[in-house]
Design a protein around this motif. Structure first.
Motif, PDB file in Angstrom:
ATOM      1  N   LYS B  88       0.830  -1.190   0.000  1.00  0.00           N
ATOM      2  CA  LYS B  88       0.000   0.000   0.000  1.00  0.00           C
ATOM      3  C   LYS B  88       0.865   1.240   0.000  1.00  0.00           C
ATOM      4  CE  LYS B  88      -3.746  -2.355   2.151  1.00  0.00           C
ATOM      5  NZ  LYS B  88      -3.193  -3.545   2.783  1.00  0.00           N
ATOM      6  N   THR B  96       1.635  -0.319   7.738  1.00  0.00           N
ATOM      7  CA  THR B  96       1.070  -1.026   8.883  1.00  0.00           C
ATOM      8  C   THR B  96       0.760  -2.471   8.521  1.00  0.00           C
ATOM      9  OG1 THR B  96      -1.062  -0.151   8.234  1.00  0.00           O
ATOM     10  CG2 THR B  96       0.008   0.935  10.067  1.00  0.00           C
ATOM     11  N   GLY B 168       6.903  11.787  15.641  1.00  0.00           N
ATOM     12  CA  GLY B 168       5.568  11.192  15.575  1.00  0.00           C
ATOM     13  C   GLY B 168       4.979  11.139  14.184  1.00  0.00           C
ATOM     14  N   LEU B 169       5.821  11.151  13.159  1.00  0.00           N
ATOM     15  CA  LEU B 169       5.293  11.048  11.788  1.00  0.00           C
ATOM     16  C   LEU B 169       5.004   9.586  11.472  1.00  0.00           C
ATOM     17  CD1 LEU B 169       7.576  13.496   9.793  1.00  0.00           C
ATOM     18  CD2 LEU B 169       5.264  13.866  10.600  1.00  0.00           C
ATOM     19  N   GLY B 170       3.994   9.366  10.653  1.00  0.00           N
ATOM     20  CA  GLY B 170       3.679   8.015  10.199  1.00  0.00           C
ATOM     21  C   GLY B 170       3.178   7.128  11.318  1.00  0.00           C
ATOM     22  N   ASN B 171       3.499   5.833  11.211  1.00  0.00           N
ATOM     23  CA  ASN B 171       3.099   4.850  12.207  1.00  0.00           C
ATOM     24  C   ASN B 171       3.938   5.058  13.469  1.00  0.00           C
ATOM     25  OD1 ASN B 171       2.625   2.582  13.709  1.00  0.00           O
ATOM     26  ND2 ASN B 171       3.017   1.133  12.069  1.00  0.00           N
ATOM     27  N   THR B 172       3.263   5.355  14.571  1.00  0.00           N
ATOM     28  CA  THR B 172       4.020   5.762  15.765  1.00  0.00           C
ATOM     29  C   THR B 172       4.372   4.592  16.682  1.00  0.00           C
ATOM     30  OG1 THR B 172       1.926   6.238  16.823  1.00  0.00           O
ATOM     31  CG2 THR B 172       3.087   8.095  15.857  1.00  0.00           C
ATOM     32  N   SER B 173       4.203   3.366  16.204  1.00  0.00           N
ATOM     33  CA  SER B 173       4.460   2.216  17.081  1.00  0.00           C
ATOM     34  C   SER B 173       5.871   2.228  17.656  1.00  0.00           C
ATOM     35  CB  SER B 173       4.256   0.914  16.323  1.00  0.00           C
ATOM     36  OG  SER B 173       2.970   0.851  15.836  1.00  0.00           O
ATOM     37  N   ASP B 176       6.174   4.957  20.271  1.00  0.00           N
ATOM     38  CA  ASP B 176       5.452   4.647  21.499  1.00  0.00           C
ATOM     39  C   ASP B 176       6.177   3.604  22.339  1.00  0.00           C
ATOM     40  OD1 ASP B 176       3.624   6.375  20.490  1.00  0.00           O
ATOM     41  OD2 ASP B 176       2.300   4.827  19.715  1.00  0.00           O
ATOM     42  N   ARG B 232       1.623  10.561   2.589  1.00  0.00           N
ATOM     43  CA  ARG B 232       1.439  10.226   1.168  1.00  0.00           C
ATOM     44  C   ARG B 232       2.778  10.052   0.445  1.00  0.00           C
ATOM     45  NH1 ARG B 232      -1.859  14.858   0.058  1.00  0.00           N
ATOM     46  NH2 ARG B 232      -2.073  14.863   2.300  1.00  0.00           N
ATOM     47  N   THR B 503       0.503 -13.442  16.672  1.00  0.00           N
ATOM     48  CA  THR B 503       1.890 -13.635  16.290  1.00  0.00           C
ATOM     49  C   THR B 503       2.758 -12.816  17.217  1.00  0.00           C
ATOM     50  OG1 THR B 503       1.125 -13.819  14.049  1.00  0.00           O
ATOM     51  CG2 THR B 503       3.472 -13.563  14.369  1.00  0.00           C
ATOM     52  N   ASN B 514       1.412  -5.489  25.179  1.00  0.00           N
ATOM     53  CA  ASN B 514       0.014  -5.119  24.923  1.00  0.00           C
ATOM     54  C   ASN B 514      -0.938  -6.206  25.385  1.00  0.00           C
ATOM     55  OD1 ASN B 514       0.477  -2.655  23.906  1.00  0.00           O
ATOM     56  ND2 ASN B 514       0.106  -3.171  21.763  1.00  0.00           N
ATOM     57  N   PRO B 521      -3.900  -2.863  25.771  1.00  0.00           N
ATOM     58  CA  PRO B 521      -5.100  -2.783  24.926  1.00  0.00           C
ATOM     59  C   PRO B 521      -5.528  -4.137  24.366  1.00  0.00           C
ATOM     60  CG  PRO B 521      -3.197  -1.880  23.778  1.00  0.00           C
ATOM     61  CD  PRO B 521      -2.739  -2.189  25.170  1.00  0.00           C
ATOM     62  N   LEU B 522      -4.693  -5.175  24.535  1.00  0.00           N
ATOM     63  CA  LEU B 522      -5.064  -6.510  24.034  1.00  0.00           C
ATOM     64  C   LEU B 522      -4.968  -7.513  25.170  1.00  0.00           C
ATOM     65  CD1 LEU B 522      -3.542  -7.427  20.564  1.00  0.00           C
ATOM     66  CD2 LEU B 522      -5.907  -7.523  21.292  1.00  0.00           C
TER      67      LEU B 522
END
Lengths: 321, 619
Positions: B88, B96, B168-173, B176, B232, B503, B514, B521-522
């Motif tokens: 993508k 992601t 903090g641009l894009g996917n912040t995983s 964090d 983008r 996984t 997590n 959250p999980l």
């Protein structure tokens, strides 16, 4: 002048239709318990912040009616929005539409070029050996489920090695010369075209044969025969022109199926067309993409019907009055 | 009469055609396949091949990475595949999904990587690292270049970490997970080839987190408001020629829904023993296939060079291996785990004032004896045999068996109905005429759910239902749509038991935070709603797991960390809030012509792409 008025009237009539279609589809997609973020939620390495950001980006944090309003506004302005992965919907569609058109146009062209003459032949030589053979063949064609037939052909491709297994181009396509490219594409097209062709040919041939038989049975044909007109003149001048009318309506439907009609076959053959894109979008509830394709589908259907009506006006003087 | 003859004739023709088709397939069907012939032995994991790790070698001031593998032939191509819709994005910081990440992994290297055999952190773009207390001084390779010839320097590293990840641009995983007590590490450029990270306190997973890809500054920040358009940037319609990479390959073309083609990066910093620049293989092609069946067809038609085999196909492939042009590798258990989670939630929904879980059922679920009884009543071995076709290994721990922190002291147990029943008796459950009642006389009846459409999990559900019927528990098995299931787990908490798979990471248990942190959250089995986060009413062993995760992250010594993570696995095993069932085994088939393969349970089959070569012999 009268014709323009008719066209305009038809176009205005489509607007409420499109609104209703969009409303129904939007709410069905949104009210279904499909959550576009479900996969992200179950990914242990995705943080809450990322989830929130995604939610805001997709507009999922607003009420459905507001979401619809936003969508409708940008749609009217000609902006189809972005997919759930952030790509422009219009770009995605533009990538796939030419591929689907190549496939469906070839199929429609071939079926009409073959199906109509075969239908006429079947009617003229009604109950002859030729007609019987055509009947058997078209029954077989109608009886085979397209999905199953496609899979059979794929297995044939694997075992024989004669054709590539799905797709549209080979991986070294961009290094080929022009002639090689055409051969490569044709090789990839043979199987999907065969499936779609077999299927629609059978239906078309039966339809044409039935229409023609009806007409050939009518009084004015008998009269023409009694008058001593040559058989060619009877068939091509008197019978065919009347028998073809219902086919024109059918052509209008074919037009609607140009973009979406081959979805199942596309999927089996991994054909990079619109059908596969939309099927995948529906599974993920990628709302902008699904909505765009549904709207295109309805517009194509309306346009196809309109086209058929106009063609009818041209070919059939009875409709004009 | 004539007509009857004709019908008979047609039928015979059809039968003849079918007969030919069937006969053509016969050679495969004739082989009686003894399942024991191909049954992978879970213990016999292919780890005996020792991969010689590449070493740094300096030539004319350039710090190359020298491959220690036999010198191979240059040229050729490697065709592999990815299932689904294709990438993508090509931006490694915004992806992601697995496919996009795989693509950006090919194109962008990080400072570090994982040693495919030991799981240790190994240098990649970084030459070495000095750890002085909480200071990490990283020395970069000198003289190496991006694919467009611009040198890779400390500025690129600074840019990546400071302006992209920490901003903090894009996917912040990544960002964090780097927050230590709410603070991000400090980063400083010492000179053109040296960078220093300072963290607040010791954090074991830190070094490994520096494996995140490094972005070319001159390319990423070329446009003025690059930050605004970051999401983008490097979208799939980017002109491939303009993309600057550091990895072994650079993008040549992306044809949507068909393929992604990479060509080798002429400036890659790997060399072979003869001093020639790697990679060997000119072109790397990912075909985008829609589903597993199509992938198999393409492999059989020789359009693909490798494939991950489904359990049901392994026997067939194994039987044909000797006469074929492929080899089958068993990589052992993978990072996946299949399990039953039990809902131990004892809280009320603040909005409706009702318990999330029926109070009668709560008494059962919160009773460890009840959970252990389920654990002992489940027949993992026949699940492995019947559902995974033998291509899995029974699992009793929260870490997957290929993990470097896997607690091998937990031996697990076979199915034992007597032990299960004795656990139940301890808590006053009574079995009457094959039906189980609790001590208050309630019939024990539980709901079991999984995502509909996943045939493997559906089959598991049916087996669990049968297994638990033997100890008198009535299981109502209802597969539901995946998204509704996720909603139940993360939002409405109104479920009893669920079959699910996750996984994990084989090298870093901390990534499971997590799931295991009681505020995670999980946290599945005792999920808190956002309103409940401050409510510290949790089970004592949950508290202990929280402590373990916190402490284990703070110590750098492998042995000490191991002790902590062993303890947590033991707790999970003893308390059984999640009952693990099995881990799938990965079986790959790859063409014989691909050489320099060193399969690893941790990294897979083709992790050393730049060192692989194609031996063109007989086709």
């Amino acid at each position: 002048m009268k014709m323009w008025k008719f066209i305009l009237k038809r176009i205005i009539q489509t607007i409420p239709l499109l609104v209703i279609v969009s409303l129904i589809s939007f709410f069905i997609i949104r009210l279904s318990p499909v959550d576009p973020l479900a996969e992200l939620r179950l990914n242990p390495s995705i943080s809450q912040e990322t989830l929130q950001k995604e939610k805001a980006r997709l507009g999922l944090d607003k009420p459905i009616i507001v979401q619809y309003g936003l969508w409708a506004k940008s749609f009217v302005q000609g902006d189809l929005g972005v997919t759930s992965s952030g790509e422009k919907v219009s770009v995605k569609l533009a990538e796939r539409i030419p591929n689907t058109l190549v496939l469906t146009l070839i199929v429609i062209f071939m079926t009409w070029m073959v199906g109509i003459p075969l239908g006429i032949l079947g009617a003229i030589y009604n109950k002859s050996k030729l007609d019987r053979i055509l009947t058997i063949l078209s029954s077989v064609g109608m009886a085979i489920p397209s999905f199953f037939f496609a899979i059979l052909l794929l297995i044939f491709a694997v075992k024989s090695g004669l054709f590539p297994v799905g797709g549209l181009t080979s991986y070294d396509f961009s290094d080929m010369y022009f002639g090689g490219k055409i051969i490569d594409i044709s090789k990839h097209l043979v199987l999907p075209v065969t499936v779609l062709f077999t299927l629609s040919l059978a239906g078309l041939q039966r339809q044409m044969r039935a229409n023609m038989l009806d007409v050939l049975d009518s009084d004015y044909i008998k009269f023409a025969r009694a008058k001593g007109l040559s058989e060619t003149k009877i068939i091509f001048k008197h019978a065919l022109r009347n028998a073809i009318n219902p086919m024109i309506t059918l052509l209008g439907f074919e037009f609607a199926g140009l973009l979406s009609g081959a979805a199942l076959t596309e999927y089996v053959f991994q054909y990079p067309g619109l059908g596969r894109l939309i099927l995948e979008a529906v599974m993920k509830s990628d709302i902008n993409l699904v909505m765009a394709s549904l709207m295109i589908g309805s517009i194509m259907l309306v346009a196809g019907n309109l086209l058929a009506d106009i063609l009818l006006i041209i070919t059939d003087p009875r409709v004009r009055s | 009469m004539k007509r009857a003859l004709r019908i008979i004739l047609t039928v015979t023709i059809i039968l003849l055609v079918l007969g030919i088709c069937i006969r053509k397939d016969n050679p495969d069907n004739d082989l009686t396949i003894d399942s024991s012939m191909v049954k992978p032995n879970p213990d016999a994991v292919m780890l005996d091949m020792n991969y010689p790790v590449p070493k740094t070698k300096t030539i004319d001031g350039v710090d190359y990475m020298e491959s220690q593998l036999p010198v191979g032939k240059f040229g050729g191509e490697f065709v592999t595949s990815t299932i689904g819709e294709g990438p993508k994005t090509f931006n490694p910081f915004t992806s992601t999904d697995a496919t996009s990440s795989a693509m950006s992994d090919v194109m962008y290297d990080g400072l570090f990587t994982t040693n495919p055999m030991t799981g240790e952190v190994a240098p990649k773009l970084a030459k070495s690292v000095e750890i002085k207390g909480n200071r990490y001084i990283i020395h970069l390779r000198k003289g190496i270049k991006w694919s467009d010839g611009v040198p890779i320097t400390a500025d690129d590293v600074m840019f990546t970490w400071k302006d992209i990840i920490f901003a903090g641009l894009g996917n912040t995983s990544v960002r964090d997970s780097m927050l230590i007590d709410g603070e991000l590490p400090k980063i400083r450029k010492i000179d053109n080839y040296t960078i220093e990270f300072v963290i607040k306190k010791q954090f074991a997973p830190f070094l490994r987190m520096l494996s995140a890809p490094i972005a070319p500054k001159h390319y990423f920040s070329a446009k003025k408001d690059w930050q605004k358009n970051f999401d983008r940037f490097l979208a799939t319609n980017t002109d491939p020629k303009t993309i600057v990479t550091s990895g072994a390959y650079r993008l040549k073309e992306y044809i949507p829904a068909q393929r992604v083609v990479f060509v080798k990066n002429p400036n890659y910093y790997y060399i072979n023993k003869d001093g020639q620049k790697l990679p060997y293989i000119d072109k790397l092609i990912y075909l985008i296939v829609g589903d597993i069946n199509n992938q198999i067809l393409k492999f059989e038609a020789n359009e693909l060079d490798d494939i991950s085999l489904k359990g049901s196909d392994v026997a067939r492939y194994k039987a044909k291996e000797a006469k074929s042009n492929y080899v089958i590798y068993n990589l052992g258990a993978d990072n996946g785990t299949m399990f039953i989670a039990i809902n131990l939630n004892n809280r009320k929904n603040k909005e409706t004032g009702k318990y999330y879980v029926n109070p009668v059922k709560q008494r059962w679920f919160q009773d460890v004896n009840f959970r252990k009884a389920i654990d002992y009543a489940i027949d993992r071995k026949s699940m492995v045999q019947n559902i995974a076709n033998g291509m899995a290994t029974p699992l009793y721990t929260a870490e997957s068996p290929n993990g470097i922190f896997y607690n091998e002291n937990i031996k697990g147990h076979d199915r034992d109905l007597n032990i299960a029943k004795s656990y139940l008796a301890k808590s006053g459950f009574v079995l009457k005429k094959g039906k189980l009642y609790d001590k208050y006389g309630n019939r024990v009846e539980i709901d079991l759910s999984t995502n509909a459409g996943n045939t493997e999990r559906e089959a598991l559900g049916v087996m669990v239902k049968q297994d638990l019927a033997d100890i008198g528990i009535q299981v109502n098995f209802k597969p539901i749509e995946f998204n509704s299931l996720v909603n139940k787990i993360t939002n409405s908490f109104d479920w009893d038991t669920i079959i699910l798979g996750l996984t994990g990471s084989p090298v870093e248990p901390h990534n499971g935070k997590n799931v295991w942190n009681s505020n995670g959250p999980l946290h599945l089995f005792n999920q808190k709603s956002p309103n409940d986060m401050k409510n510290n009413n949790i089970y004592p062993w949950e508290k202990r797991i929280d402590e373990i995760f916190e402490k284990a992250a703070l110590c750098l010594n492998f042995g000490d960390r191991k002790k902590y993570y062993y303890e947590y696995q033991q707790i999970v095993y003893d308390q059984a809030p999640i009952i693990y069932l099995y881990s799938p085994i990965r079986i790959y088939a790859i063409r014989r012509k691909i050489k320099n393969l060193y399969p690893s349970t941790l990294s897979g089959l083709t992790y050393n792409l730049e060192e692989l070569y194609v031996e063109e012999g007989k086709k």
